[in-house]
Enzyme design. Structure first.
Site, PDB file in Angstrom:
ATOM      1  N   TYR A 115       0.876  -1.428  -0.155  1.00 56.15           N
ATOM      2  CA  TYR A 115       0.006   0.186  -0.027  1.00 56.15           C
ATOM      3  C   TYR A 115       0.833   1.335   0.154  1.00 56.15           C
ATOM      4  CZ  TYR A 115      -5.015  -0.730   0.248  1.00 56.15           C
ATOM      5  OH  TYR A 115      -6.264  -1.005  -0.195  1.00 56.15           O
ATOM      6  N   ASP A 124      -6.881  -5.349   4.236  1.00 54.90           N
ATOM      7  CA  ASP A 124      -7.773  -4.856   3.106  1.00 54.90           C
ATOM      8  C   ASP A 124      -8.617  -6.103   2.342  1.00 54.90           C
ATOM      9  OD1 ASP A 124      -8.985  -2.789   1.606  1.00 54.90           O
ATOM     10  OD2 ASP A 124      -7.597  -3.251  -0.082  1.00 54.90           O
TER      11      ASP A 124
END
Ligand code: NAI
Length: 333
Positions: free
Chosen positions: A124, A228
């Site tokens: 990320y 996520d």
């Protein structure tokens, strides 16, 4: 006590669900002065940047924000505002309670699991570059500092909330250095909390176990990308993305937001489920010490779900977002 809170309605279904949630929270008796700020494409139009400094300053000042989803263009365009906000404020821990709601049809009505996701690094970090045409490199960043602090956050949370076990999900068999470091930090911190069971599972196996027998998990600690993906999977176990709340926590403040995105497929129709953001609002009220308003909101919401007459389309009903909000308010005592 009156609280000043930063409100980011977001885009897509964001403004629709945010309006309902603000209405419900105010009806619950919490005294809040909202400071509304824009982010993403809306902010670019008004201020020429996706994360205006006024917005960041507002959160730093108020320490608490309630945030609707913000769209991130796919494959091109600006980088994620959501990721940018977490990085800018160093909101390093993302807490996502996965709990079935009374009367809502789902695969695992008894499920009660908390996911803690590291919020600042891993793939990320978005550090990508083209090595030569046709070859791209994406860097996975894992640091001892971030892995240790999020592990400690998870164990402190477990201790405070009376949780019994934390499972760390990883792929340290393949990514021996990066996931290996994350796992090592988890194991080291675990030794300081002997009363809390600590185990770990390779992430692909963990996903299979979650689908088959999720009750074996009490809390999960995951690096950013796994967190996520797995939290959307877990939302599916208890009725869908319209239901699951989240909190991004750091030393400088806390931003409460739903797990779901801006749902462009249903935006503008007034049919989105506001429950996920509402539950994020309940977490926010608890964080502010507004226990009565939090309980009043939650109990009214549970009552509406238990009755099962007023439900949004994603969970089998026909109610509009605003009708669902009114039904909750009508149950407040
Ligand atoms: P999404 O979560 O927006 O939607 C996935 C599916 O779930 C869609 O079919 C949608 O209609 C449904 N859904 C989501 N929330 C719902 C709700 N409250 N009520 C009823 N149905 C709901 O995921 P997607 O489509 O992958 O992402 C759309 C955009 O949102 C992207 O630009 C993405 O980057 C952004 N996003 C933003 C997040 C944030 O602001 N924190 C988090 C996740 C995605």
């Amino acid at each position: 006590m009156k609280h000043r809170i930063t409100l980011i309605p977001g885009d897509g279904i964001g403004p629709e669900v945010a309006a309902s949630v603000v209405h419900i929270i105010e009806a619950a008796g919490a005294e809040i002065e909202w400071e509304t700020h824009y982010a993403g494409a809306q902010a670019v139009e008004k201020f020429g940047e996706t994360l205006p400094k006024e917005l960041l300053e507002s959160i730093k000042r108020n320490k608490v924000a309630l945030k609707g989803p913000v769209t991130t263009p796919i494959g091109k365009g600006f980088t994620s505002v959501n990721v940018g906000l977490r990085k800018a404020l160093d909101l390093y821990a993302n807490v996502r309670p996965i709990r079935a709601l009374p009367g809502v049809p789902c695969r695992f009505p008894e499920l009660d699991l908390v996911i803690v996701r590291e919020n600042t690094e891993s793939l990320y970090a978005g550090l990508e570059h083209i090595v030569v045409p046709g070859v791209v490199e994406s860097l996975k960043i894992i640091t001892e500092k971030a892995s240790t602090r999020v592990s400690r956050f998870a164990f402190e949370f477990a201790r405070r909330e009376g949780r019994k076990k934390i499972t760390c999900g990883h792929k340290a068999n393949i990514m021996k250095l990066s996931d290996g470091l994350f796992l090592d930090c988890f194991r080291k911190v675990a030794m300081e909390y002997p009363e809390i069971e600590a185990d770990d599972k390779i992430i692909d196996n963990a996903c299979m176990q979650l689908v088959m027998r999720p009750q074996q998990f009490d809390m999960m600690l995951l690096e950013n990308l796994y967190g996520d993906i797995v939290s959307d999977l877990c939302a599916g176990l208890i009725g869908g993305l319209g239901l699951v709340p989240g909190a991004n926590i750091g030393e400088q403040g806390a931003v409460f937001e739903a797990v779901h995105g801006s749902a462009p497929d249903i935006a503008g129709q007034g049919i989105a489920n506001p429950t996920a953001l509402l539950q994020s609002g309940v977490l926010m009220l608890r964080h502010l010490g507004e226990r009565e308003a939090a309980d009043r909101t939650e109990n009214a919401m549970f009552e509406v779900f238990t009755e099962g007459k007023v439900r949004t389309r994603d969970i089998g009903g026909t109610a509009k977002t605003a009708e669902f909000a009114e039904a909750i308010i009508s149950k407040m005592k």
